[in-house]
Design an enzyme around this catalytic site. Structure first.
Site, mmCIF file in Angstrom:
data_model
loop_
_atom_site.group_PDB
_atom_site.id
_atom_site.type_symbol
_atom_site.label_atom_id
_atom_site.label_comp_id
_atom_site.label_asym_id
_atom_site.label_seq_id
_atom_site.Cartn_x
_atom_site.Cartn_y
_atom_site.Cartn_z
ATOM 1 N N ASP A 62 37.632 38.991 32.290
ATOM 2 C CA ASP A 62 36.787 39.312 31.328
ATOM 3 C C ASP A 62 37.624 40.289 30.248
ATOM 4 O OD1 ASP A 62 36.329 41.709 32.875
ATOM 5 O OD2 ASP A 62 33.927 41.130 33.030
ATOM 6 N N SER A 63 38.783 40.947 30.797
ATOM 7 C CA SER A 63 39.751 41.577 29.891
ATOM 8 C C SER A 63 39.949 40.716 28.667
ATOM 9 C CB SER A 63 40.662 42.277 30.362
ATOM 10 O OG SER A 63 41.403 41.194 30.961
ATOM 11 N N ASP A 101 37.189 35.330 36.388
ATOM 12 C CA ASP A 101 36.064 36.586 36.439
ATOM 13 C C ASP A 101 34.745 36.230 36.213
ATOM 14 O OD1 ASP A 101 36.053 39.400 36.933
ATOM 15 O OD2 ASP A 101 37.084 39.894 35.049
ATOM 16 N N LYS A 129 35.438 36.247 40.846
ATOM 17 C CA LYS A 129 35.693 37.852 41.017
ATOM 18 C C LYS A 129 34.306 38.500 40.300
ATOM 19 C CE LYS A 129 38.144 40.924 38.477
ATOM 20 N NZ LYS A 129 37.256 41.731 37.944
ATOM 21 N N GLU A 198 39.755 49.547 41.420
ATOM 22 C CA GLU A 198 40.097 50.008 39.884
ATOM 23 C C GLU A 198 39.781 51.636 39.923
ATOM 24 O OE1 GLU A 198 39.231 47.507 36.455
ATOM 25 O OE2 GLU A 198 39.880 48.869 35.246
#
Ligand code: KIV
Length: 282
Positions: A62-63, A101, A129, A198
């Site tokens: 989703d970046s 994602d 994810k 992360e």
């Protein structure tokens, strides 16, 4: 089971002649000590390059809300966006395992998550994810029981940016570190096959990696994980319009092509030279 046991082609890690990655191969990779190189990717042309470079896992993250759409966070990304980009990548990807994602709140209930995950798998993903633990444990269990492989994402979870008050390293004090270790055990027990860690201190990420029999993939989590992931645009040195995090390295800076930069990244992950201390948090 060895990662490449039945592969008639040479078993050089990262060779593009290898068998396509499957979900069961991820546990075998951990057992064999094969460090996993993962990149984000959002389109068909880059997916071809990623495969040519021998990358193991691809994330339609989703970046994309930030690097493709120009938003200031990942929160505006929709199920339709991830489905569209997953289908674009899946059309040309042949070797890397494709992870899609789950966007913000698309996993707010198990039923919503199942609908979204079904769309992602039908678009070509092999795994979804999911950020967080707590109420997400029920969602992970629900999907896994319905034959949907899940990758968990813990630590600095960007969908929690408002609660965290920014993109901040997580698990620095003793209580937060213990909670994160417990959450990692919980997502693995719920059936996750992979965990992205992360923005976590290196020592804690290494402890979590030792705790689990599923692979950990670090991003800003130091060298002690079973693999690494970077946002594609970051590892190609592109200006994201945001402050460049410490864990980013520009692999195109030394020249060459995009594919050779990706190959250099994969090799650096596998030989343990990336990330270094300068890309890690204490
Ligand atoms: O959306 C994304 O690209 C991610 C990675 C940075 C792990 O979640």
């Amino acid at each position: 089971m060895s990662v490449h046991a039945s592969d008639p082609a040479p078993a050089r890690p990262g060779a593009v002649t290898r068998k396509p990655w499957t979900v069961p191969m991820l546990r075998a990779a951990k057992q064999d000590g094969h460090r996993l190189a993962m990149l984000t990717c959002y389109d068909a042309s880059f997916a071809r390059a990623v495969d040519a470079a021998g990358i193991d896992l691809v994330l339609v993250g989703d970046s994309l809300g930030m690097v493709m759409q120009g938003h200031g966070s990942t929160l505006p990304v929709t199920v339709a966006d991830i489905t569209y980009h997953t289908a674009c990548v899946a059309r040309t990807l042949r070797h890397a395992l494709l992870v899609a994602d789950m966007p913000f709140q698309a996993d707010a209930t198990p039923g919503r998550a199942l609908d979204a995950a079904t769309a992602f798998l039908q678009a070509g993903a092999a795994m979804v994810k999911i950020e967080g633990a707590g109420p997400k444990l029920e969602v992970i269990r629900y999907l896994v029981e319905r034959e949907i492989p899940v990758c968990s994402h813990l630590g600095l979870t960007p969908q929690a940016v408002l609660r965290m008050g920014g993109y901040k390293v997580q698990g620095r004090d003793e209580g937060a570190a213990a909670l994160l270790r417990e959450q990692a055990r919980q997502v693995a027990a719920a059936g996750a096959e992979l965990v992205v860690l992360e923005g976590v201190p290196s020592a804690l990420a290494a402890q979590i990696t030792a705790d689990l029999d599923i692979a950990t993939i670090g991003i800003g989590a130091g060298p002690g994980c079973d693999g690494q992931v970077l946002v594609l645009h970051d590892m190609l040195g592109m200006d994201s319009g945001h402050r460049r995090p410490k864990f980013v390295k520009d692999f195109l800076a030394e020249g060459g092509s995009i594919t050779s930069a990706m190959r250099a990244y994969a090799e650096a992950v596998r030989d343990g030279s990336f990330p270094g201390a300068e890309h890690s948090y204490t």
